[in-house]
Design a protein around this motif. Structure first.
Motif, mmCIF file in Angstrom:
data_model
loop_
_atom_site.group_PDB
_atom_site.id
_atom_site.type_symbol
_atom_site.label_atom_id
_atom_site.label_comp_id
_atom_site.label_asym_id
_atom_site.label_seq_id
_atom_site.Cartn_x
_atom_site.Cartn_y
_atom_site.Cartn_z
ATOM 1 N N GLN A 110 3.992 3.604 9.430
ATOM 2 C CA GLN A 110 3.955 4.216 10.758
ATOM 3 C C GLN A 110 3.719 3.116 11.774
ATOM 4 O O GLN A 110 2.768 2.331 11.646
ATOM 5 C CB GLN A 110 2.834 5.258 10.846
ATOM 6 N N VAL A 111 4.608 3.039 12.754
ATOM 7 C CA VAL A 111 4.485 2.058 13.823
ATOM 8 C C VAL A 111 4.148 2.810 15.100
ATOM 9 O O VAL A 111 4.938 3.638 15.576
ATOM 10 C CB VAL A 111 5.786 1.254 14.007
ATOM 11 N N PRO A 140 0.826 -1.205 0.000
ATOM 12 C CA PRO A 140 0.000 0.000 0.000
ATOM 13 C C PRO A 140 0.865 1.261 0.000
ATOM 14 O O PRO A 140 2.072 1.184 0.196
ATOM 15 C CB PRO A 140 -0.760 -0.120 1.321
ATOM 16 N N SER A 141 0.255 2.400 -0.192
ATOM 17 C CA SER A 141 0.998 3.656 -0.159
ATOM 18 C C SER A 141 1.226 4.102 1.278
ATOM 19 O O SER A 141 2.216 4.793 1.564
ATOM 20 C CB SER A 141 0.255 4.737 -0.940
ATOM 21 N N THR A 142 0.338 3.732 2.189
ATOM 22 C CA THR A 142 0.531 3.998 3.609
ATOM 23 C C THR A 142 0.134 2.753 4.391
ATOM 24 O O THR A 142 -0.751 1.993 3.988
ATOM 25 C CB THR A 142 -0.295 5.204 4.105
ATOM 26 N N LEU A 143 0.805 2.571 5.521
ATOM 27 C CA LEU A 143 0.566 1.390 6.345
ATOM 28 C C LEU A 143 0.799 1.765 7.803
ATOM 29 O O LEU A 143 1.875 2.263 8.143
ATOM 30 C CB LEU A 143 1.507 0.264 5.923
ATOM 31 N N SER A 144 -0.211 1.556 8.617
ATOM 32 C CA SER A 144 -0.100 1.848 10.045
ATOM 33 C C SER A 144 -0.272 0.554 10.820
ATOM 34 O O SER A 144 -1.231 -0.179 10.591
ATOM 35 C CB SER A 144 -1.172 2.859 10.465
ATOM 36 N N VAL A 189 9.680 5.756 5.099
ATOM 37 C CA VAL A 189 9.150 5.405 3.777
ATOM 38 C C VAL A 189 10.023 4.293 3.198
ATOM 39 O O VAL A 189 11.255 4.382 3.240
ATOM 40 C CB VAL A 189 9.125 6.619 2.833
ATOM 41 N N TYR A 190 9.390 3.251 2.708
ATOM 42 C CA TYR A 190 10.093 2.114 2.139
ATOM 43 C C TYR A 190 9.861 2.075 0.626
ATOM 44 O O TYR A 190 8.729 2.220 0.157
ATOM 45 C CB TYR A 190 9.606 0.809 2.778
ATOM 46 N N THR A 210 7.469 -5.259 14.665
ATOM 47 C CA THR A 210 7.785 -3.879 14.319
ATOM 48 C C THR A 210 8.032 -3.015 15.554
ATOM 49 O O THR A 210 7.452 -3.237 16.626
ATOM 50 C CB THR A 210 6.661 -3.250 13.490
ATOM 51 N N GLN A 211 8.904 -2.034 15.352
ATOM 52 C CA GLN A 211 9.282 -1.087 16.413
ATOM 53 C C GLN A 211 9.067 0.331 15.901
ATOM 54 O O GLN A 211 9.101 0.565 14.685
ATOM 55 C CB GLN A 211 10.741 -1.310 16.793
ATOM 56 N N PRO A 212 8.869 1.310 16.783
ATOM 57 C CA PRO A 212 8.650 2.693 16.325
ATOM 58 C C PRO A 212 9.757 3.187 15.390
ATOM 59 O O PRO A 212 9.478 3.960 14.464
ATOM 60 C CB PRO A 212 8.606 3.483 17.629
#
Lengths: 116, 114
Positions: free
Chosen positions: B111-112, B8-12, B87-88, B80-82
């Motif tokens: 975003q984590v 996706p373009s963004t991932l939380s 951006v990947y 995952t960690q903060p």
């Protein structure tokens, strides 16, 4: 050197001004690439050198963009008569290259160009 | 044409959860697939790469899988960690006229949340 070095780090140019961006690749890396990264976008390929030969310049957006690497080491990307749409980060990368592909592909910190 | 699609373009995600980013490429001759992490104002940093002669590669919490038949590859981050927030970008090598270049995807902002 230890990494790919680019200068200047930031450049503000007035519209219509010419600019020159420098890239000093990792010693021994024969392949050198220039990319343009607009805000929020991925790097877009501009041009590629193998030693001093510019083998691919298909990504250069216009004839205002010119790149050279006369001695197969340091490269310069020149933009003539800058326009606002040229504002972006210009990234340089260098790599070893063999018949089987790219190795050690490393980016510099980039030059952030702002055209006002 | 030369194209790499990324989503996706963004991932939380919540800290400790896994994150998966997927890319597809168009050139069946592509043989090198790196992943880069880019923090704000910094250069893209290579985090893992895979070549077309293997299907999977792992480095601690990060793994990449490659499906050559379907022409897609994925990045997996576990636990995952903060500090994974960034951006990947995925990329695929394109060989034209004896030269190689990388074509990049459009990026995924991860975003984590702690």
């Amino acid at each position: 050197g230890a990494g790919v070095s680019q200068s200047p780090r930031y450049k503000v140019a007035k519209r219509g001004q010419d600019v020159a961006l420098r890239c000093d690749p990792i010693s021994g890396h024969v392949s050198l690439f220039w990319y343009q990264q607009a805000l929020g976008q991925g790097p877009e390929f501009l041009t590629y050198f193998q030693n001093e030969a510019q083998l691919d310049k298909s990504g250069l957006p216009s004839d205002r963009f010119f790149a050279e690497r006369p001695e197969g080491s340091v490269s310069t990307l020149k933009i003539q008569r800058t326009q606002q749409e040229d504002s972006a980060v210009y990234l340089c990368a260098s790599s070893r290259w063999t018949e089987t592909g790219l190795y050690g592909y490393t980016f510099g910190s980039g030059t952030r160009l702002t055209v006002v | 044409g030369e194209n790499v699609e990324q989503h996706p373009s963004t991932l939380s995600v919540q800290e400790g959860d896994s994150a998966v980013i997927k890319c597809t490429y168009s050139d069946s001759a592509s043989n090198y697939f790196p992943w880069y992490k880019q923090e704000l104002g910094k250069r893209p940093q290579l985090i893992i790469d895979i070549r077309s002669n293997v299907g999977e590669k792992k480095d601690q919490r990060i793994a990449v899988t490659l499906n050559k038949t379907a022409k897609h590859f994925s990045l997996h981050i576990t636990e995952t960690q903060p500090e994974d927030s960034a951006v990947y970008f995925c990329a695929a090598s394109i060989r034209r006229g004896g030269t190689d270049k990388l074509i990049f995807g459009t990026g995924t902002r991860l975003q984590v949340f702690p």
